[in-house]
Design an enzyme around this catalytic site. Sequence first.
Site, short mmCIF file in Angstrom:
data_model
loop_
_atom_site.label_atom_id
_atom_site.label_comp_id
_atom_site.label_asym_id
_atom_site.label_seq_id
_atom_site.Cartn_x
_atom_site.Cartn_y
_atom_site.Cartn_z
CG HIS A 141 -11.96 -5.44 73.29
ND1 HIS A 141 -13.09 -5.18 74.22
CD2 HIS A 141 -11.53 -4.34 72.63
CE1 HIS A 141 -12.36 -4.17 74.60
NE2 HIS A 141 -11.19 -3.67 74.45
CG ASP A 180 -2.10 -1.81 85.41
OD1 ASP A 180 -2.20 -2.70 85.03
OD2 ASP A 180 -3.31 -0.78 85.12
CG ASN A 216 -6.21 -6.73 79.98
OD1 ASN A 216 -4.79 -6.48 79.96
ND2 ASN A 216 -6.27 -7.90 81.29
CG HIS A 238 -3.75 1.61 73.08
ND1 HIS A 238 -4.45 -0.21 73.50
CD2 HIS A 238 -5.41 1.51 73.92
CE1 HIS A 238 -5.69 -0.48 73.90
NE2 HIS A 238 -6.36 0.60 73.95
NE ARG A 291 -9.59 -31.37 76.15
CZ ARG A 291 -10.36 -31.45 77.56
NH1 ARG A 291 -11.54 -30.09 78.24
NH2 ARG A 291 -10.49 -32.48 78.99
N GLY A 334 -10.28 0.92 80.99
CA GLY A 334 -8.92 1.87 80.51
C GLY A 334 -7.85 1.40 81.78
CG ASP A 392 -5.99 0.77 77.70
OD1 ASP A 392 -7.25 1.04 76.72
OD2 ASP A 392 -7.00 -0.15 77.39
CB ALA A 423 -14.70 -0.45 79.69
CD GLN A 424 -13.94 -0.18 73.04
OE1 GLN A 424 -14.90 0.79 72.52
NE2 GLN A 424 -13.14 0.05 73.41
#
Length: 383
Positions: A195, A248, A219, A61, A227, A310, A274, A142-143
């Site tokens: 995502h 990181d 993330n 990635h 629940r 990223g 990433d 961040a897409q």
Amino acid sequence: MSLLLTNCHLISPDQNFTGSSILIDKGVIRKIFAQGDALPSADQVIDVKGAMTMPGFIDVHCHGKSGVDFCDAQDSAIETIGIDKLKEGVTSYLPTTLTLPEELLVQALKTAASYTARGVKGCKLPGVHLEGPFINPKCLGAQNPEYVREPDIEMVRRLAKIYPVKKVSYAVEMPHGAEFAAELAAEGIQGSCAHSGAKYSEFMAAYKHGLHALTHFCNQMTPLHHRDIGLVGAGLLHQDVYVEMICDKLHLCPDMIKLVFSNKDLNHILLITDAMRAAGMPDGESSLGGLPVIVKDGAARLASNGALAGSTLQICDALRNVYEITGLPLEQLVRTTSLNQANSLGLEKVGRLVPGYCADIVVLDEHFKVKKTFVDGELRYEA
């Protein structure tokens, strides 16, 4: 031409030996010698002076590095990334896309095909990783929201004709998300949830159809809740699910890293970067998928809302972080940098330093700084 690496601190899955030597011929490891063994002659001998010697890292990635991005769709960009990734010990990586129109993705994959056809002396490209555009518009990170679309196996097939697609990260709760997992599996492509705002039940629907991976674990995915355990709970509960981790200490705090490594099957953890175009660059202005990014103290965030965009991480630093945080032996941790990636993607004869495997090798000092990187037995980087 034969090559003999001597005085190696050999660290491979379940192996940790000092004073070892590695005989390489025609890009393949032929024999491992223990300390004190009689050594054969070779066309070239390199003494690594006791440095840690590991299987070359595989980054599944990675968007970019050194000021360029795979989705710039330029031969010069993918060549820069492929060569500069050697500096962090990476010998194979999956150029990773963003949520963009198909016509731009086509151009990016054409550069991957060109890179391989030209025989660039950088990392190997076993395939590409499509991150998006089949994601939940409420979990963008961040897409770019403009190009989000529903899962489309025909689009994936069209792209795979240009260059092999090895991994597709998408939101399983999107329309026909479970069926899409089965369609990907039928094509020999790893489906991975990303995502996503999926409930655990929605994950299980895709899991039963062959989806056994989670992209950048924790993330932009549903957190653990009492629940509904969500996607984070799914990754911890199902030991056969591969999880990517950006270690990181920013995307995942040290306590979370320790928690995952304490509870997750080590054979199913993948260290990734990433990384985006600012990796390997000074702090300042950058971009990701056309969105402005500010990098400060090594952290890349969208200028508009501060969302992480990223990382600027290198795999060698990720391994050092995990080693310092968990205290686990390197002969166990090393599988998270290469062998697990290979197994998850069906790559053969990489990820171990044993006879018959590709001579993809990284040599590091005691601070995990890369000194040499060999690809198929060829020295392609030296500090």
